[in-house]
Design a protein around this motif. Structure first.
Motif, short mmCIF file in Angstrom:
data_model
loop_
_atom_site.label_atom_id
_atom_site.label_comp_id
_atom_site.label_asym_id
_atom_site.label_seq_id
_atom_site.Cartn_x
_atom_site.Cartn_y
_atom_site.Cartn_z
N LEU A 242 0.82 -1.21 0.00
CA LEU A 242 0.00 0.00 0.00
C LEU A 242 0.86 1.26 0.00
N CYS A 243 1.92 1.24 0.78
CA CYS A 243 2.80 2.42 0.84
C CYS A 243 3.40 2.71 -0.52
N HIS A 244 3.85 1.67 -1.22
CA HIS A 244 4.44 1.88 -2.54
C HIS A 244 3.39 2.35 -3.54
N THR A 245 2.20 1.79 -3.45
CA THR A 245 1.11 2.20 -4.34
C THR A 245 0.78 3.68 -4.14
N LEU A 246 0.54 4.07 -2.89
CA LEU A 246 0.14 5.44 -2.58
C LEU A 246 1.27 6.43 -2.82
N GLY A 247 2.49 6.04 -2.45
CA GLY A 247 3.62 6.94 -2.64
C GLY A 247 3.86 7.26 -4.09
N THR A 257 4.18 8.33 4.97
CA THR A 257 3.17 7.40 4.46
C THR A 257 3.24 6.07 5.22
N HIS A 258 4.44 5.59 5.46
CA HIS A 258 4.61 4.36 6.23
C HIS A 258 4.06 4.52 7.65
N VAL A 259 4.32 5.67 8.26
CA VAL A 259 3.85 5.91 9.62
C VAL A 259 2.33 5.87 9.68
N ILE A 260 1.69 6.55 8.77
CA ILE A 260 0.22 6.64 8.77
C ILE A 260 -0.42 5.27 8.55
N CYS A 322 -7.31 1.73 -3.86
CA CYS A 322 -7.88 0.43 -3.55
C CYS A 322 -7.89 -0.46 -4.78
N ASP A 323 -8.28 0.09 -5.92
CA ASP A 323 -8.32 -0.67 -7.17
C ASP A 323 -6.94 -1.21 -7.52
N ILE A 324 -5.92 -0.37 -7.40
CA ILE A 324 -4.56 -0.78 -7.75
C ILE A 324 -4.06 -1.85 -6.78
N ALA A 325 -4.34 -1.66 -5.50
CA ALA A 325 -3.90 -2.63 -4.49
C ALA A 325 -4.51 -4.02 -4.75
N LEU A 326 -5.76 -4.05 -5.16
CA LEU A 326 -6.44 -5.33 -5.40
C LEU A 326 -6.08 -5.94 -6.76
N ALA A 327 -5.59 -5.11 -7.67
CA ALA A 327 -5.28 -5.59 -9.02
C ALA A 327 -3.95 -6.32 -9.08
N ASN A 328 -3.11 -6.16 -8.05
CA ASN A 328 -1.79 -6.80 -8.04
C ASN A 328 -1.70 -7.77 -6.87
N PRO A 329 -2.03 -9.03 -7.09
CA PRO A 329 -2.04 -10.01 -5.99
C PRO A 329 -0.65 -10.17 -5.37
N TYR A 330 -0.60 -10.37 -4.07
CA TYR A 330 0.65 -10.60 -3.36
C TYR A 330 0.33 -11.34 -2.07
N LYS A 331 1.37 -11.90 -1.48
CA LYS A 331 1.18 -12.70 -0.28
C LYS A 331 0.82 -11.81 0.92
N ASN A 332 -0.21 -12.17 1.61
CA ASN A 332 -0.63 -11.46 2.81
C ASN A 332 -1.35 -12.45 3.72
N PRO A 333 -1.16 -12.37 5.02
CA PRO A 333 -1.76 -13.38 5.90
C PRO A 333 -3.28 -13.41 5.86
#
Length: 358
Positions: A242-247, A257-260, A322-333
């Motif tokens: 998310l940080c990389h997407t938003l940044g 951004t990381h802190v927030i 949100c759209d970008i975050a969901l469009a790029n699958p990655y490992k998350n618990p």
């Protein structure tokens, strides 16, 4: 105990007070005789100090390192390196400068020596995030890992308090994600818990006393080193993605951004990672067994109250991110669920406190 695989990345690390004087001998050990020194426009004086120390080996200084490592800046620096005929790179600064050094090194094969001046920890990772046309793309490659790192606690004496706190929290985020990474292992878990513990203890001291406490500076830098090693050894999850997407999308400052996002990403993943949350809570003073509330209390103690909206992210960007975050699958618990991810980003945009109900 779960089965695991541990792979150790080897590079030279020198840590201490006054270690900058060892820079010439470190260059010899990585077989560099003429280097391009990298820094941001704000750290030209530090770059010049390094150049003076290196003498003829410090061929030139490139002063345009920029956050999120835009590719056009990298290309510009590469032209300077080619023109000067250097055989090595020295990056002096935080994540922006280290990122530029990584981008140049992976493209050229030149040895890269880092001299960090913030607690972000990028120097310990084989990870590179580059931005082009508003999109930040991250990749991992062992060849991205800097050849050597020189930590000098004395270089942190003039680090502004705000940058101290934000880069320190950024480091904590590395350890947090390492505790629930899909490829975590017992060694990294030990480093993560210790890194979080010393940073949670030292950051309030540095926030209250500035950089006057040499012991707190040393502890914070030690913690940042440990946390950076964590991120360099395991996969990233929701927080970093998310940080990389938003940044990259909104050109937001990296550390802030990381802190927030940290407490919000933590609250999203907490239900799926009870063991990691217990270890994290034990490392945060005053958490009372609740890792998310422990981070909230740490923020309150440090006077942190910022929002993505306050950094310049538009409210309409919540859905786009949100759209970008969901469009790029990655490992998350925890599986990525649109409603929860959107609400996470909205709360971070609004500056609301993280709570575990996503």
């Amino acid at each position: 105990m779960d089965a695991f695989e541990y792979i150790s990345a080897s590079h030279r690390v020198v840590f201490g007070s006054g270690t900058l004087r060892e820079l010439p001998s470190m260059l010899q050990k990585i077989n560099a005789t003429s280097v391009l020194i990298l820094c941001t426009p704000q750290q030209v004086s530090t770059g010049e100090e390094v150049q003076k120390l290196l003498g003829d080996a410090g061929v030139a200084i490139f002063t345009e390192a920029t956050m999120h490592t835009p590719t056009h800046i990298t290309e510009k620096a590469l032209l300077v390196a080619k023109e000067k005929g250097v055989d090595g790179i020295v990056s002096v600064g935080g994540g922006s400068t280290v990122g530029l050094g990584k981008a140049m090194s992976i493209r050229t094969g030149l040895p890269h020596l880092c001299i960090p001046t913030t607690y972000a920890g990028s120097e310990m990772t084989p990870i590179l995030g580059e931005t082009e046309n508003g999109r930040k793309v991250t990749r991992r490659d062992p060849k991205i890992l800097p050849t050597a790192v020189l930590y000098d606690v004395d270089l942190f004496k003039t680090l502004p308090t705000g940058l101290t706190v934000y880069s320190g929290i950024n480091a904590i985020a590395h350890a947090v994600e390492a505790l629930y990474a899909s490829n975590r292992n017992p060694i990294i878990e030990l480093l993560a818990v210790e890194g979080v513990r010393v940073l949670c203890e030292s950051l309030p001291v540095l926030q209250a006393e500035g950089q006057d406490s040499a012991e707190a500076r040393q502890q914070a830098l030690y913690g940042a080193w440990l946390c950076g090693m964590c991120l360099g050894s395991v996969d990233m999850a929701l927080h970093h993605k998310l940080c990389h997407t938003l940044g990259g999308l909104f050109n937001l400052p990296h550390a802030e951004t990381h802190v927030i996002l940290l407490p919000h990403a933590l609250s999203y993943n907490a239900p799926a990672t009870p063991a990691a949350m217990a270890k994290l809570a034990a490392a945060i003073p005053g958490s009372e067994g609740d890792a998310v509330q422990g981070i909230n209390r740490l923020y309150k103690k440090l006077g942190i109250n910022i929002s993505l909206g306050g950094l310049g992210m538009p409210e309409k960007g919540v859905d786009e991110a949100c759209d970008i975050a969901l469009a790029n699958p990655y490992k998350n618990p925890r599986p990525l669920e649109r409603e929860g991810i959107r609400e996470l980003i909205r709360r971070a945009w609004a500056g609301e406190q993280a709570i575990q109900d996503l």
